[in-house]
Design a protein around this motif. Structure first.
Motif, PDB file in Angstrom:
ATOM      1  N   GLN A 169     -12.601   1.177  14.619  1.00 36.88           N
ATOM      2  CA  GLN A 169     -11.268   1.491  14.107  1.00 36.88           C
ATOM      3  C   GLN A 169     -10.997   0.737  12.811  1.00 36.88           C
ATOM      4  N   GLN A 170     -11.431  -0.505  12.749  1.00 39.76           N
ATOM      5  CA  GLN A 170     -11.266  -1.289  11.521  1.00 39.76           C
ATOM      6  C   GLN A 170     -11.958  -0.600  10.352  1.00 39.76           C
ATOM      7  N   LEU A 171     -13.200  -0.187  10.569  1.00 39.12           N
ATOM      8  CA  LEU A 171     -13.950   0.473   9.498  1.00 39.12           C
ATOM      9  C   LEU A 171     -13.302   1.785   9.077  1.00 39.12           C
ATOM     10  N   ALA A 172     -12.759   2.509  10.033  1.00 39.56           N
ATOM     11  CA  ALA A 172     -12.104   3.778   9.721  1.00 39.56           C
ATOM     12  C   ALA A 172     -10.815   3.584   8.938  1.00 39.56           C
ATOM     13  N   ASN A 173     -10.167   2.440   9.140  1.00 41.46           N
ATOM     14  CA  ASN A 173      -8.859   2.200   8.518  1.00 41.46           C
ATOM     15  C   ASN A 173      -8.930   1.604   7.121  1.00 41.46           C
ATOM     16  N   SER A 174     -10.096   1.122   6.705  1.00 39.03           N
ATOM     17  CA  SER A 174     -10.186   0.384   5.442  1.00 39.03           C
ATOM     18  C   SER A 174      -9.619   1.168   4.264  1.00 39.03           C
ATOM     19  N   SER A 175     -10.069   2.392   4.091  1.00 40.60           N
ATOM     20  CA  SER A 175      -9.605   3.172   2.939  1.00 40.60           C
ATOM     21  C   SER A 175      -8.117   3.477   3.040  1.00 40.60           C
ATOM     22  N   LEU A 176      -7.613   3.627   4.252  1.00 40.48           N
ATOM     23  CA  LEU A 176      -6.185   3.899   4.434  1.00 40.48           C
ATOM     24  C   LEU A 176      -5.349   2.701   3.989  1.00 40.48           C
ATOM     25  N   TYR A 177      -5.797   1.504   4.332  1.00 38.85           N
ATOM     26  CA  TYR A 177      -5.074   0.307   3.897  1.00 38.85           C
ATOM     27  C   TYR A 177      -5.074   0.189   2.376  1.00 38.85           C
ATOM     28  N   LEU A 178      -6.207   0.440   1.754  1.00 37.58           N
ATOM     29  CA  LEU A 178      -6.285   0.310   0.306  1.00 37.58           C
ATOM     30  C   LEU A 178      -5.486   1.402  -0.393  1.00 37.58           C
ATOM     31  N   ASP A 179      -5.456   2.588   0.180  1.00 34.53           N
ATOM     32  CA  ASP A 179      -4.568   3.632  -0.348  1.00 34.53           C
ATOM     33  C   ASP A 179      -3.111   3.190  -0.229  1.00 34.53           C
ATOM     34  N   GLY A 180      -2.805   2.494   0.864  1.00 34.24           N
ATOM     35  CA  GLY A 180      -1.448   1.985   1.043  1.00 34.24           C
ATOM     36  C   GLY A 180      -1.084   0.958  -0.006  1.00 34.24           C
ATOM     37  N   VAL A 181      -2.053   0.147  -0.415  1.00 33.23           N
ATOM     38  CA  VAL A 181      -1.800  -0.810  -1.495  1.00 33.23           C
ATOM     39  C   VAL A 181      -1.442  -0.068  -2.774  1.00 33.23           C
ATOM     40  N   GLN A 182      -2.193   0.982  -3.082  1.00 33.58           N
ATOM     41  CA  GLN A 182      -1.898   1.762  -4.290  1.00 33.58           C
ATOM     42  C   GLN A 182      -0.501   2.365  -4.228  1.00 33.58           C
ATOM     43  N   GLU A 183      -0.118   2.858  -3.071  1.00 33.43           N
ATOM     44  CA  GLU A 183       1.220   3.426  -2.915  1.00 33.43           C
ATOM     45  C   GLU A 183       2.302   2.379  -3.146  1.00 33.43           C
ATOM     46  N   LEU A 184       2.077   1.165  -2.667  1.00 33.52           N
ATOM     47  CA  LEU A 184       3.054   0.096  -2.879  1.00 33.52           C
ATOM     48  C   LEU A 184       3.146  -0.266  -4.356  1.00 33.52           C
ATOM     49  N   LEU A 185       2.008  -0.355  -5.038  1.00 31.46           N
ATOM     50  CA  LEU A 185       2.021  -0.657  -6.469  1.00 31.46           C
ATOM     51  C   LEU A 185       2.789   0.398  -7.244  1.00 31.46           C
ATOM     52  N   ASP A 186       2.588   1.668  -6.874  1.00 29.43           N
ATOM     53  CA  ASP A 186       3.286   2.757  -7.556  1.00 29.43           C
ATOM     54  C   ASP A 186       4.779   2.736  -7.233  1.00 29.43           C
ATOM     55  N   GLN A 187       5.104   2.543  -5.962  1.00 27.28           N
ATOM     56  CA  GLN A 187       6.507   2.580  -5.534  1.00 27.28           C
ATOM     57  C   GLN A 187       7.330   1.496  -6.223  1.00 27.28           C
ATOM     58  N   TYR A 188       6.746   0.295  -6.353  1.00 26.94           N
ATOM     59  CA  TYR A 188       7.502  -0.830  -6.913  1.00 26.94           C
ATOM     60  C   TYR A 188       7.141  -1.097  -8.377  1.00 26.94           C
ATOM     61  N   LYS A 189       6.377  -0.158  -8.959  1.00 24.85           N
ATOM     62  CA  LYS A 189       6.066  -0.189 -10.390  1.00 24.85           C
ATOM     63  C   LYS A 189       5.490  -1.539 -10.829  1.00 24.85           C
ATOM     64  N   VAL A 190       4.501  -1.995 -10.075  1.00 26.62           N
ATOM     65  CA  VAL A 190       3.839  -3.264 -10.382  1.00 26.62           C
ATOM     66  C   VAL A 190       2.710  -3.010 -11.365  1.00 26.62           C
ATOM     67  N   LYS A 191       2.725  -3.717 -12.479  1.00 29.77           N
ATOM     68  CA  LYS A 191       1.696  -3.556 -13.491  1.00 29.77           C
ATOM     69  C   LYS A 191       0.500  -4.452 -13.188  1.00 29.77           C
ATOM     70  N   ASP A 192      -0.637  -4.085 -13.762  1.00 29.00           N
ATOM     71  CA  ASP A 192      -1.855  -4.904 -13.720  1.00 29.00           C
ATOM     72  C   ASP A 192      -2.477  -5.009 -12.331  1.00 29.00           C
ATOM     73  N   GLY A 193      -2.126  -4.084 -11.444  1.00 29.51           N
ATOM     74  CA  GLY A 193      -2.729  -4.116 -10.123  1.00 29.51           C
ATOM     75  C   GLY A 193      -3.871  -3.139  -9.945  1.00 29.51           C
ATOM     76  N   ASP A 194      -3.996  -2.170 -10.858  1.00 29.39           N
ATOM     77  CA  ASP A 194      -4.992  -1.113 -10.673  1.00 29.39           C
ATOM     78  C   ASP A 194      -6.428  -1.624 -10.792  1.00 29.39           C
ATOM     79  N   LYS A 195      -6.687  -2.488 -11.771  1.00 34.14           N
ATOM     80  CA  LYS A 195      -8.056  -2.981 -11.973  1.00 34.14           C
ATOM     81  C   LYS A 195      -8.536  -3.804 -10.783  1.00 34.14           C
TER      82      LYS A 195
END
Length: 306
Positions: free
Chosen positions: A219-245
């Motif tokens: 389950q951990q291995l299956a969830n990895s990409s979902l968590y990282l996609d969630g990070v991207q969503e948070l960066l976009d939602q709160y307009k945080v710069k310099d997080g993409d790299k």
């Protein structure tokens, strides 16, 4: 899996409920010293009774220790000055955690011996017991379990702790700093995925250690990409710069870590969920159950027969 790397699990009963209520209360006017960077000044606190102010000061011992190893968790409960900091996964991690919490318990015990107010004494005892239990947990885990780290979940939770509507906007840019440190893109920081793999590899050859449960690891291995996609969503939602790299780097690093787990840990993952008695007893205490496992099982059998 723990919410934070190496962090204690949640608790619901008696003194654990008291502890969880106590620590945030003691954070009023408290700051945590950082080995990496100075803590931010505390907000002025409202006038408090003298015994509460005394408990505030004494609790700093335990708060400092938690913030040293689990800054993301400490920040969520209100510790100031830790937004840029990330979990410590350096060498001899369990030994260092155990030594630090044992030292904290010893210092709290020394303070308790000279305090006269019974209310402060009670708070000191709660804090001391928590420190001792944390040290016991590390001892039991090291003795029985192969280290296990859900790096993707750690990264997500570390970012989410800073990117919510309840966190002041001026704190949001710290999420990008935290990501860079997770990715090892700042001087003095090693990628968290590299550290996690190193800690697991150190113990791979130790005879008798229990590997993670197969279902949980899959389950951990299956969830990895979902968590990282969630990070991207948070960066976009709160307009945080310099997080993409750093996030792009983390995707590659965590993919390599997951491949290591898939290749070298998953084939030996266990199906049996039962734990050694000593480890199970510590886990029970972690959630506030002080009854020995054998007695707990006997009570369960009696209740079933009735």
């Amino acid at each position: 899996m723990n919410t934070y790397v190496g962090a204690p699990s949640g608790a619901t009963i008696s003194r654990w409920s008291r502890l969880k209520a106590l620590l945030p209360a003691l954070l009023l006017g408290a700051t945590v010293a950082s080995a990496q960077e100075p803590a931010a000044p505390a907000e002025p606190a409202t006038r408090q009774p003298a015994w509460i102010a005394k408990s505030n000061a004494e609790a700093q011992i335990l708060l400092d220790t938690y913030a040293r190893f689990f800054p993301e968790m400490a920040g969520e409960i209100g510790v100031a000055g830790v937004d840029n900091r990330v979990a410590d996964l350096g060498p001899a991690l369990s030994d260092r955690i155990r030594a630090a919490f044992t030292a904290a318990a010893r210092e709290l015990d020394e303070r308790r011996a000279v305090v006269r107010d019974p209310r402060v004494v009670q708070d000191l005892e709660i804090l001391r017991e928590d420190a001792l239990l944390r040290a016991e947990i590390e001892t039991a885990n090291q003795r029985y379990l192969l280290p296990g780290f859900d790096v993707a979940e750690q990264v997500y939770n570390g970012v989410r702790a800073l990117l919510t509507d309840q966190v002041a906007k001026e704190r949001h840019p710290a999420a990008a700093v935290r990501l860079r440190r997770y990715a090892g893109l700042e001087e003095g920081y090693t990628p968290i995925a590299v550290l996690a793999e190193a800690r697991v590899r150190e113990q791979l050859g130790t005879i008798g250690l229990l590997f993670p449960l197969r279902d949980e690891l899959e389950q951990q291995l299956a969830n990895s990409s979902l968590y990282l996609d969630g990070v991207q969503e948070l960066l976009d939602q709160y307009k945080v710069k310099d997080g993409d790299k750093p996030l792009k780097e983390l995707r590659l690093q965590i993919a390599a870590y997951d491949a290591f787990l898939q290749r070298e840990v998953l084939p030996k993952a266990r199906e049996e969920f039962r734990l050694p008695t000593e480890l199970y007893a510590v886990r029970l205490r972690e959630v506030g159950v002080d009854i020995p496992p054998a007695e707990l099982a006997a009570r369960a059998r009696t209740a079933f027969m009735e």
